[in-house]
Structures are given as C-alpha cells and as structure tokens.
Motif scaffolding. Sequence first.
Motif, short mmCIF file in Angstrom:
data_model
loop_
_atom_site.label_atom_id
_atom_site.label_comp_id
_atom_site.label_asym_id
_atom_site.label_seq_id
_atom_site.Cartn_x
_atom_site.Cartn_y
_atom_site.Cartn_z
N GLU A 127 -12.08 45.30 27.03
CA GLU A 127 -12.41 45.73 28.39
C GLU A 127 -11.63 46.98 28.78
O GLU A 127 -12.19 47.91 29.37
N THR A 128 -10.36 47.00 28.44
CA THR A 128 -9.52 48.14 28.80
C THR A 128 -9.97 49.40 28.07
O THR A 128 -10.08 50.47 28.67
N GLU A 140 -14.69 55.56 29.33
CA GLU A 140 -15.70 56.16 30.22
C GLU A 140 -15.18 57.45 30.85
O GLU A 140 -15.93 58.38 31.07
N THR A 200 -12.93 50.06 26.82
CA THR A 200 -14.24 50.47 27.34
C THR A 200 -14.10 51.17 28.68
O THR A 200 -14.71 52.22 28.91
N ARG A 201 -13.28 50.61 29.58
CA ARG A 201 -13.09 51.19 30.91
C ARG A 201 -12.44 52.58 30.83
O ARG A 201 -12.86 53.52 31.52
N GLN A 228 -6.94 55.31 37.04
CA GLN A 228 -7.63 54.10 36.59
C GLN A 228 -6.89 52.84 37.03
O GLN A 228 -5.67 52.83 37.15
#
Length: 105
Positions: A50-51, A57, A53-54, A26
């Motif tokens: 953001e982190t 996934e 959520t990323r 990542q």
Amino acid sequence: ILASFAILTIVFYIGAVMGTTLFHDQVGFRNLGESALSLFALAQFDGWGETVTRLNEVNPFAWVFILGFTIVAAFAVLNLFVGVIVEAVQQAPQEEIKEELEEVQ
C-alpha cells in the motif's frame, strides 16, 4: 547489544529524515514522527504494498527509497539478533567453567 540498538536507531532516524524530505506532502511522512512510525511499520513488512503504491503515484522512484530502507533495516535487525545469540553462547561456557572451579575448590 547496545551498539546494535544504536545502529538501528541511527538507521531509522536517517530514514525518517529522508522520508520526510522526499515525501513531506504524503500521509505518513508529513513530519519526522510520522515518518519514523511509517518506516518502523515498513521494516516489519506491514502495509508495504500500500505504501509503495501510494508513494509511486506522486514519485515514480519512491520504490527505490522504500526498498533500500527495508534492506538496510533488515540487516540492522539481523545484526541485533546475531549479537544477542553470540553473547548468549559466549556466556554459557564461562558460567560452566566457574561452576566447575567452585566444585574443585
């Protein structure tokens, strides 16, 4: 104060190694330096959503690592601030006592 910095350094190093191991494919966690920088930003609550959520996934339990690291880092930083305050409070009376002794002599 030096001990608090050492604890903080160890916390960030262990977190960076874990982050690199868990999320090596990542963005922000590809090597130890990127991981340490990403975790430093997370400790300041910068880009936290953001982190998470990323990373969620790819790994649905990434939030456990991020939340755990954030809590441990927050306690380490709090320990640093408390240490600085306690040391400052302890130094103040000692200086006043020295000044009073000089006045008496």
